[in-house]
Design an enzyme around this catalytic site. Structure first.
Site, PDB file in Angstrom:
ATOM      1  N   HIS A 264       0.831  -1.204   0.000  1.00  0.00           N
ATOM      2  CA  HIS A 264       0.000   0.000   0.000  1.00  0.00           C
ATOM      3  C   HIS A 264       0.874   1.266   0.000  1.00  0.00           C
ATOM      4  CE1 HIS A 264      -3.716   2.281   1.169  1.00  0.00           C
ATOM      5  NE2 HIS A 264      -2.807   3.110   1.667  1.00  0.00           N
ATOM      6  N   GLU A 265       1.780   1.350   0.949  1.00  0.00           N
ATOM      7  CA  GLU A 265       2.616   2.559   1.051  1.00  0.00           C
ATOM      8  C   GLU A 265       3.548   2.675  -0.153  1.00  0.00           C
ATOM      9  OE1 GLU A 265       1.576   4.660   3.124  1.00  0.00           O
ATOM     10  OE2 GLU A 265       0.374   3.283   4.329  1.00  0.00           O
ATOM     11  N   HIS A 268       1.746   4.546  -2.838  1.00  0.00           N
ATOM     12  CA  HIS A 268       1.850   6.002  -2.640  1.00  0.00           C
ATOM     13  C   HIS A 268       3.236   6.495  -3.071  1.00  0.00           C
ATOM     14  CE1 HIS A 268      -1.916   6.782  -0.555  1.00  0.00           C
ATOM     15  NE2 HIS A 268      -1.685   5.867   0.372  1.00  0.00           N
ATOM     16  N   GLU A 294      -4.747   7.747  -3.106  1.00  0.00           N
ATOM     17  CA  GLU A 294      -5.226   6.470  -2.576  1.00  0.00           C
ATOM     18  C   GLU A 294      -5.503   5.488  -3.718  1.00  0.00           C
ATOM     19  OE1 GLU A 294      -4.855   6.214   0.534  1.00  0.00           O
ATOM     20  OE2 GLU A 294      -5.842   4.324   0.999  1.00  0.00           O
TER      21      GLU A 294
HETATM   22 ZN    ZN Z   1      -3.128   5.212   1.782  1.00  0.00          ZN
END
Ligand code: ZN
Length: 509
Positions: A264-265, A268, A294
């Site tokens: 997830h990170e 980003h 996101e």
């Molecule tokens: Zn996030």
């Protein structure tokens, strides 16, 4: 004009650097700082943030923007200088509309409210934090009222994170999505739940971290311009386009925790590492919005990282790292375990199908708080009722109910939660456009290769940074306005196959 432009850029670079320094102080606080450092660090952060705010709201920036306006108007709108002047003006007007005194009051209040929440949550004591939340609500309304001309009082708060989005556009969008999700959740939870015991053997931390880093290196995360450290609440942060860091949290009895937070990170971070280097030091050097950001974390975490082709490649590698724990567990069992759908209490642990229902509960309640149709003291009861209605489960206490998220206790009420659902919706729309342009992407993922997908995202999305609004970014990348259809198609196809649902629920449309 060139001289004014250079002067503006020099000023903006100072603001950019001050903000980067404050993020560095925060990164250290959340990773390596000993607990004793907290009071001084709080003071130092407040000082740097105030300096950044003052630098940015200096009237000289307004004068330079005015002087540059005629130049900007002569340029085509997608010229970098035109975008820089346009985006800086938007940010400048937002920043100067909120009086500095209110900014200071808010940050002092939120620091206290956050501290009280860290005690209230483990003690399951909503009453303790209630007066602070009431004050936060007042302050949130005050901030919104600095931007007269809105249709709904939440609009200015939403606009700060997801520019151009309003309650009037989000309410019907979310309602439409909910209509698709509820029957899907019902059909899935009527089936026998998959067994996810394989995720809860003992998994040594070092080996988990090494595996996650192997995956994101293949995604294209550049470790010469980034690194990963451990923290309590994982986040991505950026000190420059060439230093974009991520953090994760490891649980030795839960394989999914560190792995999916890393993916997830990293999503980003891929976005931030991909921004055009020419924008460094300006407001263009970051993602387009909360929702678009996101969309990238969720694309890499879920659409890619929880997909069958992905695990066809990576599962044998994971088994090789954990032969005792996974050696005899078939791929199918593992794939079903990481995609288990259930009615649960905690948003951050929720699966792809129920996740947005958790967000909708929060979004609607905060609108009602801001409108004044819901009192803070009635919030815990409203939370329970809405959970029963949307998620189909009633929280037994406030700890795992209204006290679970930091957002309303460490930040303003309004403007934060919609980004999560917007991101999920966009993630499918963007991935669909990428695979339409390059149908080979699925086969590449099956071979552990992500270069075509990453290059397409960099070209269509990442390099532009904040140059375009979220709506423009999406139109340019996908050729379509924001729509729930690709996301609903994606969920029906994936979970229809996984749970062998009937055609009525899995048919496209
Ligand atoms: Zn996030």
């Amino acid at each position: 004009m060139q001289e004014e432009l250079n002067r503006l850029k020099a000023r903006l670079r100072r603001v950019y650097d001050l903000n980067a320094i404050s993020r560095l102080l925060h990164w250290d606080q959340a990773t390596y700082m000993p607990p004793g450092g907290a009071p001084a660090r709080g003071r130092q952060l407040a000082l740097i943030r105030q300096m950044a705010h003052r630098e940015f709201t200096d009237p000289e920036i307004g004068r330079l923007l005015d002087a540059l306006q005629p130049y900007a108007e002569e340029l085509p709108p997608d010229h970098d200088d035109a975008a820089l002047i346009r985006v800086t003006r938007y940010e400048y007007e937002r920043a100067t509309k909120v009086p500095e005194e209110l900014v200071t009051t808010i940050s002092a209040h939120l620091a206290t409210a956050y501290q009280v929440w860290t005690r209230a949550r483990p003690d399951n004591d909503f009453k303790l934090v209630q007066p602070y939340l009431e004050r936060t609500l007042e302050l949130s309304r005050e901030v919104a009222m600095c931007f007269p001309g809105y249709d709904h009082i939440a609009d200015p708060l939403i606009d700060a994170a997801d520019r151009g989005m309003t309650v009037a556009t989000l309410r019907p969008l979310f309602a439409q999505l909910r209509e698709h999700l509820l029957p899907l959740v019902n059909a899935i939870t009527a089936q026998e739940a998959p067994d996810d015991a394989c995720l809860h053997a003992h998994y040594p931390a070092a080996e988990q971290l090494a595996f996650g880093e192997e995956v994101i290196r293949r995604f294209g995360y550049d470790f010469t311009r980034g690194r990963q450290d451990q923290t309590h609440h994982p986040f991505m942060t950026k000190f420059s386009v060439d230093d974009v860091r991520i953090t994760t949290r490891v649980k030795e009895d839960d394989l999914s925790e560190a792995l999916f937070s890393t993916l997830h990170e990293a999503g980003h971070a891929l976005y931030e590492q991909g921004v055009n280097r020419e924008y460094e030091g300006t407001p263009l050097a970051r993602g387009a919005s909360g929702g678009v950001h996101e969309s990238q974390s969720r694309l890499w975490e879920n659409v890619v990282g929880r997909s069958r082709p992905f695990w066809e490649f990576f599962y044998p590698r994971l088994q090789a790292r954990f032969p005792q724990q996974l050696g005899t567990v078939p791929l199918e069992t593992f794939y079903r375990a990481i995609n288990k759908v259930e009615r649960s209490l905690i948003r951050t642990d929720a699966d792809e199908v129920t996740y947005n229902l958790h967000v909708m509960v929060r979004f609607e309640l905060e609108l009602e708080l801001l409108e004044g149709t819901l009192e803070v003291r009635d919030l815990p009861e409203a939370w329970r009722a809405r959970y029963e209605e949307y998620v189909g489960i009633t929280p037994p206490d406030d700890r795992d109910g209204v006290l679970q998220d930091v957002h309303w206790y460490g930040g303003l009420i309004g403007g934060a939660f919609q980004s999560y659902t917007l991101g999920n919706i966009m993630s499918a729309q963007i991935f669909e456009a990428a695979t339409r342009a390059h149908p080979e992407i699925s086969d590449e993922i099956r071979q552990g290769t992500f270069s075509t997908l990453h290059a397409w995202l960099r070209e269509q999305l990442y390099r532009h940074g904040a140059k375009f609004t979220p709506a423009e970014v999406l139109e340019r990348a996908t050729g379509q306005p924001l729509s729930v259809e690709p996301y609903v198609r994606y969920l029906r196809r994936k979970f229809g196959e996984l749970y062998r649902l009937g055609s009525a629920l899995t048919a496209d449309g």
